[in-house]
Write a protein that holds these residues in place. Structure first.
Motif, PDB file in Angstrom:
ATOM      1  N   ILE B 126       0.857  -1.206   0.000  1.00 51.90           N
ATOM      2  CA  ILE B 126       0.000   0.000   0.000  1.00 51.90           C
ATOM      3  C   ILE B 126       0.883   1.243   0.000  1.00 51.90           C
ATOM      4  CG2 ILE B 126      -1.613   1.379   1.361  1.00 51.90           C
ATOM      5  CD1 ILE B 126      -3.165  -0.869   0.875  1.00 51.90           C
ATOM      6  N   LYS B 127       0.583   2.162  -0.893  1.00 52.35           N
ATOM      7  CA  LYS B 127       1.323   3.425  -0.886  1.00 52.35           C
ATOM      8  C   LYS B 127       0.340   4.593  -1.018  1.00 52.35           C
ATOM      9  CE  LYS B 127       5.566   1.715  -3.123  1.00 52.35           C
ATOM     10  NZ  LYS B 127       5.235   0.789  -4.225  1.00 52.35           N
ATOM     11  N   PHE B 128       0.675   5.691  -0.348  1.00 46.58           N
ATOM     12  CA  PHE B 128      -0.092   6.933  -0.511  1.00 46.58           C
ATOM     13  C   PHE B 128       0.764   7.865  -1.366  1.00 46.58           C
ATOM     14  CE2 PHE B 128      -3.613   6.589   2.568  1.00 46.58           C
ATOM     15  CZ  PHE B 128      -3.225   5.461   3.278  1.00 46.58           C
ATOM     16  N   GLU B 129       0.377   8.047  -2.616  1.00 51.24           N
ATOM     17  CA  GLU B 129       1.190   8.860  -3.527  1.00 51.24           C
ATOM     18  C   GLU B 129       0.498  10.190  -3.798  1.00 51.24           C
ATOM     19  OE1 GLU B 129       2.296   6.608  -6.990  1.00 51.24           O
ATOM     20  OE2 GLU B 129       3.100   4.960  -5.793  1.00 51.24           O
ATOM     21  N   GLU B 130       1.296  11.239  -3.780  1.00 46.59           N
ATOM     22  CA  GLU B 130       0.757  12.589  -3.950  1.00 46.59           C
ATOM     23  C   GLU B 130      -0.192  12.685  -5.138  1.00 46.59           C
ATOM     24  OE1 GLU B 130       3.511  15.546  -5.328  1.00 46.59           O
ATOM     25  OE2 GLU B 130       2.232  17.191  -4.712  1.00 46.59           O
ATOM     26  N   ASP B 131      -1.359  13.226  -4.896  1.00 49.19           N
ATOM     27  CA  ASP B 131      -2.290  13.488  -5.982  1.00 49.19           C
ATOM     28  C   ASP B 131      -3.288  14.516  -5.470  1.00 49.19           C
ATOM     29  OD1 ASP B 131      -3.424  13.357  -8.435  1.00 49.19           O
ATOM     30  OD2 ASP B 131      -4.536  11.519  -8.103  1.00 49.19           O
ATOM     31  N   ASN B 132      -3.178  15.712  -5.958  1.00 48.01           N
ATOM     32  CA  ASN B 132      -4.067  16.763  -5.493  1.00 48.01           C
ATOM     33  C   ASN B 132      -5.223  16.896  -6.458  1.00 48.01           C
ATOM     34  OD1 ASN B 132      -2.235  17.224  -3.415  1.00 48.01           O
ATOM     35  ND2 ASN B 132      -1.005  18.526  -4.762  1.00 48.01           N
ATOM     36  N   GLY B 144      -4.058  15.808  -1.342  1.00 49.92           N
ATOM     37  CA  GLY B 144      -4.173  14.420  -0.887  1.00 49.92           C
ATOM     38  C   GLY B 144      -3.329  13.443  -1.672  1.00 49.92           C
ATOM     39  N   TRP B 145      -3.865  12.262  -1.797  1.00 42.38           N
ATOM     40  CA  TRP B 145      -3.126  11.162  -2.426  1.00 42.38           C
ATOM     41  C   TRP B 145      -4.050  10.331  -3.295  1.00 42.38           C
ATOM     42  CZ3 TRP B 145      -3.693  11.452   2.976  1.00 42.38           C
ATOM     43  CH2 TRP B 145      -2.587  11.950   3.685  1.00 42.38           C
ATOM     44  N   MET B 148      -2.462   3.585  -3.630  1.00 44.35           N
ATOM     45  CA  MET B 148      -2.061   2.540  -4.560  1.00 44.35           C
ATOM     46  C   MET B 148      -1.997   1.195  -3.834  1.00 44.35           C
ATOM     47  SD  MET B 148      -1.600   4.488  -7.205  1.00 44.35           S
ATOM     48  CE  MET B 148      -0.742   3.489  -8.424  1.00 44.35           C
TER      49      MET B 148
END
Lengths: 726, 361
Positions: B126-132, B144-145, B148
């Motif tokens: 699990i990854k939290f990848e930058e996504d605004n 937010g993120w 993934m």
């Protein structure tokens, strides 16, 4: 000497921002320790593990450790200045001002001293200031430092009246040896409690002492040192790759930096895709893998892609193969999409897509990409013609066709999905589609290549378009954008360059330089500007801006940057050369090379000193309204040295002019160096600013001639000489 | 935060079968209901995303805390593929959660919700990848993120910062689960249409395709080929005009009310007039104005899919719809405030505000 630790625990920080923030936090701590006189002995910014201030980070934390700081500030003695004695005493009696000063410094009025400085006599006091404990200072100052960290984008999470930070802060650890430094930020009080890896080691984790920091986190499945994480990932990539004979992973530093900052406990899994996808273009496969999925591609010794990829995980492994399976599933869907888009796109060939560009905005005033296409096509033809008449070999037909189709890929599904492939997709499609049955294969290939390379170079490190035709297309496209934006008054200012015009201009300079194109800059941009004539956009062009001047300054700056930063010429050489002209980039480079050759020589040191002097004299003459004769009159020459100089100039000048014309700058400079002796002799023996008006005007004319004739390669007065000059 | 591990141990279902599509929805609903969310039903006006439903767009405005979860069918006419693409839909289903304000353990709660739908976090990446997130049409954006899961984007996690051009206070956390993607992942199928929606009485799997394929085909035909462009423009104009008329009327009402503030009321007549204005303001159909705005947005999307919007028009139409959305948001906030002001303090106030009031006096 205690150690200090600060850990800021957050929700996931964007990977691209972590390195900068970590280094900033390190610098802020060092500055604070020094400023507050609580730094240990050898404090500095080094990344050496022995360095006294270490900085750590993962996606969920930024931490700094300072080893051996002072537990408290040393006591200091300070001299404090009070009111002037005139104000402090009235008729020998201390005034209110004196009394309150005494009170402020905590001394009896009789203990106060007087101090005298240039402004007069003042009351003064010597005050002993007790040093404060480090913990107190840190607790008080660090929240401000934390709040001050720069983030490209930050947010609120506790409402508008609370703090902003890159992402919510969830915990703080702040320890001076075993003691908590009681600081508070974002409504959180610092303590011992940190957190380990979200999944591998959920729950709270207690850090006892700063010296335990990285080992405590290691036990909680967090590799907190960035360099160590990178090392681990590299090794794991190597190990996984070794299982495929003859394979290697494609080195990709920026991807590596990203995954290093996306993980706390990295591992790598090797996965596969169906070899049938290898029929898709490499560019498409790699873009999907790298940009969209953050996978490393595998290739064989010849650089050919292999049907495998490497995913970097934020966990300790994949024993059941579930993660590999999941990633393969995603990539398969992505590749299927790409193939679907590729096939769908072929239904409408690029030719037919040109009209569709009417619905794609280039810039809201400058119009659609169709409008741009029409302009670039014409500008490309003008450039081709100019190059041909200057003797370059270029195929105008290729430029013309490529320019027409260049932007058509913006309407394709593949580019809509993978925008970073613009140009590349157009190039690939142009080659895949039979553009025109009567075109020779080589021509079709050349058109495809030119389209493919049109956005090059994307940075100063990127290569330029491979062919001249590609170069012409790239220049025309960039010049059109720059001309349009400048005409609208949207030129870059300071750090603001939203349309990346500097990059475009750097690209033009680099292409012209590397392809050695005889293409004058001013003409290029006046042509580019002329393509907007009578358009709707033109009516909204800025009336305030002097287009030619703005462009000339901007491009000169870009050329200066290129010569200095990309080509490594000394800044004085660059200045000297550009002062003698910067419209012809190739010529400017040749001159810079020649001037660099002679820059250190004694003759030129002497000549540049002389030229500086000439300029000064002429300036003085101008400023004091002393006339310069229209032309040199030999009859007025009196001194031997000036006669000789005047006699030498025409012959040397004629030679220099001829050599310059041929671009033989080395020999031309050698000719100029012959001036050294007569010039030196002139300045030794002859006084220019004499009282006799006629003689003076004639001598000034001699100097003016010298300056005019010999400043066409470089303005030698700009060359910096050793200070032995008089 | 021992919670996540314990939650994993207690909740990872013993069942080996992956969830059906509707079990997935039910599990998410149950999970968030357990965390105090109002379970709403999908909004019944076409929207492009769960964010546009009033349960998000309007509820995140103003000071009132709120938690809600709902499935929202999201229509994006241009994304239709006639049911031919296994990964793309004209209408997909989102599960939308709003937590206003977000609890400190919001990420952990989110991860627990994944456990609740049968994902063993120990076995996945699990990854939290930058996504605004940003919606120019709604004047809204957040930070937010994308979450993934083994390389698959399964959720958009956003801290809303602005909505309808209004700075939010408190902030809301928005979780948007992509239901088809998650179901395809759980069931390990390559095509959305092969997702098992439910297992029928005869143990026969009812597939997503059986339920939705026709939808996808027919709406693709309509949106790309048949929608009457001229009429769609007309509809857009009519909806816009009606929405704007309502907003103008509300602004007038508001202006009158503001003027009344500060005037000394002495006669009973004036007092009655004021209370009438208050009632009028309260019953003013701001919510209906928002529906009209949503209609405009959907019509814009259809016209866009039809290729009927030129470059110059495009920017202009987006600005027009944005103006409506911003107008509605403003009116809504004002109406809420007016209601809060007029509400009798004792009955409506929460224990917390009462405490605050007490400590101030």
């Amino acid at each position: 000497m205690p150690d200090f630790l600060l850990e800021i625990g957050t929700e996931e920080i964007p990977a691209r921002m972590i390195d900068g923030a970590r280094e900033e936090m390190r610098r802020r701590l060092i500055d604070l320790l020094v400023r507050e006189r609580i730094a240990g002995q050898a404090i500095g910014y080094s990344d050496d593990p022995e360095s006294p201030v270490l900085a750590f980070s993962t996606c969920r934390r930024i931490a700094v450790v300072a080893k051996g700081i002072r537990a408290r500030q040393a006591d200091i003695t300070e001299h404090v200045l009070g009111p002037s004695t005139k104000v402090a005493y009235k008729d020998g009696v201390p005034t209110q001002a004196a009394l309150s000063f005494a009170k402020k410094v905590g001394q009896d009025i009789t203990q106060l001293q007087t101090a005298i400085n240039e402004k007069g006599e003042y009351l003064g006091a010597t005050v002993k200031k007790k040093g404060r404990p480090a913990a107190e200072i840190l607790a008080e100052s660090l929240p401000k430092e934390i709040a001050g960290i720069y983030w490209a984008k930050s947010m609120y999470w506790r409402g508008k009246s609370a703090e902003r930070f890159v992402r919510p802060v969830r915990w703080l650890v702040s320890l001076l040896d075993g003691e908590v430094v009681p600081l508070e930020f974002a409504g959180i009080r610092a303590g011992h409690a940190s957190e380990g890896h979200r999944i591998l080691s959920p729950g709270s984790l207690s850090i006892d002492r700063p010296s335990d920091y990285s080992s405590a986190l290691a036990k909680a499945s967090v590799v907190v040192c960035t360099a160590e994480r990178e090392q681990r990932i590299r090794k794991a990539l190597d190990a996984a790759t070794r299982t495929i004979p003859g394979a290697r992973w494609r080195e990709d530093k920026s991807l590596l930096d990203t995954v290093v900052n996306l993980t706390e406990f990295p591992s790598v899994v090797l996965a596969n895709f169906d070899p049938e996808f290898l029929a898709l273009a490499d560019e498409v496969l790699v873009t999907v893998m790298r940009d969209h999925q953050k996978y490393f591609a595998l290739e064989d010794a010849s650089g050919k892609l292999l049907p495998h990829f490497l995913a970097v995980l934020n966990t300790d492994g994949d024993p059941d193969g579930l993660i590999r399976h999941g990633n393969e599933r995603v990539l398969r869907a992505r590749f299927n999409d790409a193939r679907f888009f590729w096939e769908t796109d072929q239904r409408i060939p690029l030719r037919q897509r040109v009209d569709m560009l009417k619905a794609v905005t280039f810039q809201k005033v400058l119009g659609s990409y169709f409008d741009k296409t029409m302009r670039v096509q014409k500008l490309g033809s003008l450039i081709s013609e100019a190059l041909r008449s200057a003797g370059s070999s270029v195929r105008p037909g290729v430029v013309f066709k490529a320019a027409l189709l260049a932007k058509a890929d913006l309407t394709t599904e593949l580019v809509k999905e993978f925008t970073e492939l613009q140009g590349i997709v157009g190039g690939l499609y142009a080659k895949a589609q039979q553009l025109d049955p009567i075109l020779p294969a080589a021509t079709a290939e050349a058109i495809g290549d030119a389209i493919y390379d049109q956005y090059k170079p994307e940075s100063m490190d990127d290569s330029v378009p491979r062919s001249v035709e590609g170069a012409v297309l790239a220049i025309a496209d960039k010049a059109d954008s720059i001309a349009g934006m400048f005409a609208l008054g949207l030129q870059p200012t300071g750090s603001k360059d939203p349309f990346a015009l500097r990059r475009a201009a750097n690209g033009i300079v680099k292409i012209i330089a590397e392809h050695k194109l005889p293409l004058p800059i001013a003409k290029l941009f006046s042509d580019a500007r002329a393509e907007y004539a009578d358009s709707e956009a033109e009516r909204r062009f800025s009336k305030e801006i002097d287009f030619d001047e703005a462009i000339a300054n901007f491009m000169r700056e870009r050329l200066e940057f290129y010569l200095r930063d990309a080509r490594g010429f000394a800044y004085d050489v660059v200045k000297a050369v550009l002062a003698a002209g910067c419209d012809d980039i190739v010529d400017a480079i040749a001159r810079a090379e020649a001037v660099s050759e002679v820059r250190g020589s004694e003759d030129f040191a002497s000549i540049s000193v002389a030229f500086k002097r000439i300029k000064n004299i002429l300036r003085q003459a101008r400023e004091t309204n002393k006339a310069v004769a229209e032309k040199l009159h030999e009859s007025v020459l009196t001194e031997e040295a000036e006669k000789r100089l005047a006699a030498e100039i025409p012959a040397i000048a004629a030679q220099v002019r001829e050599l310059r014309q041929q671009g033989n700058y080395g020999p031309a400079l050698a000719q100029i160096s012959r001036l050294r002796q007569p010039v030196d002799a002139f300045f030794d023996k002859v006084m220019v600013m004499v009282d006799d008006e006629t003689v003076r005007a004639n001598r000034l004319a001699l100097l003016q001639t010298l300056l005019n004739e010999f400043s066409t390669i470089a303005d030698f007065s700009e060359i910096v000489t050793e200070s032995k000059s008089s | 935060m021992q919670g996540l591990r314990a939650y994993q141990e207690n909740h990872l279902a013993a069942s080996q079968n992956p969830l059906t599509f509707q079990q997935l929805v039910l599990r998410l609903q149950n999970f968030w209901a357990d965390h105090g969310c109002v379970l709403q039903q999908p909004y019944d006006v076409e929207v492009g995303a769960g964010t546009m439903a009033p349960e998000t767009f309007l509820r995140v405005l103003g000071p009132k805390p709120y938690r809600v979860g709902y499935v929202q069918p999201s229509r994006r006419p241009a994304d239709g593929r006639y049911g031919e693409n296994p990964n793309r839909l004209f209408k997909h289903l989102q599960f939308q959660v709003i937590l206003k304000p977000p609890p400190v353990n919001v990420q952990e709660l989110y991860l627990e919700s994944l456990v609740a739908i049968g994902i063993d976090l120990r076995k996945h990446d699990i990854k939290f990848e930058e996504d605004n997130w940003e919606s120019p049409t709604l004047g809204a954006w957040g930070i937010g993120w994308q979450v993934m899961l083994d390389g698959l984007e399964i959720t958009q996690f956003t801290y809303f910062q602005q909505c309808g051009g209004i700075d939010l206070d408190p902030i809301s956390a928005e979780l948007t689960y992509g239901l088809e993607r998650i179901a395809a992942f759980l069931q390990d199928v390559d095509s959305i249409y092969d997702i098992t929606w439910v297992v029928g009485p005869d143990d026969r799997a009812v597939k997503y395709g059986e339920i939705r394929l026709q939808d996808e085909l027919q709406f693709s035909v309509y949106n790309f080929e048949r929608a009457d462009v001229e009429k769609a423009w007309k509809h857009l104009g009519l909806y816009e005009a009606e929405c704007q008329a309502l907003l103008d009327e509300y602004a007038e009402l508001r202006g009158a009310a503001d003027k009344a503030v500060g005037e000394i009321i002495d006669s009973g007549e004036e007092r009655t007039a004021k209370s009438e204005r208050r009632v009028e303001r309260r019953r003013f159909p701001v919510l209906a104005a928002f529906d009209l705005c949503l209609k405009c947005s959907h019509l814009f999307n259809i016209l866009d899919a039809r290729g009927a919007i030129s470059v110059t028009e495009r920017v202009g139409v987006i600005a027009r719809i944005r103006a409506l959305a911003v107008g509605v948001a403003k009116a809504y906030v004002d109406q809420q405030k007016a209601e809060g002001d007029s509400a009798p303090t004792k009955e409506n106030s929460s224990p917390q505000t009462e405490r605050l009031a007490a400590s101030r006096s």
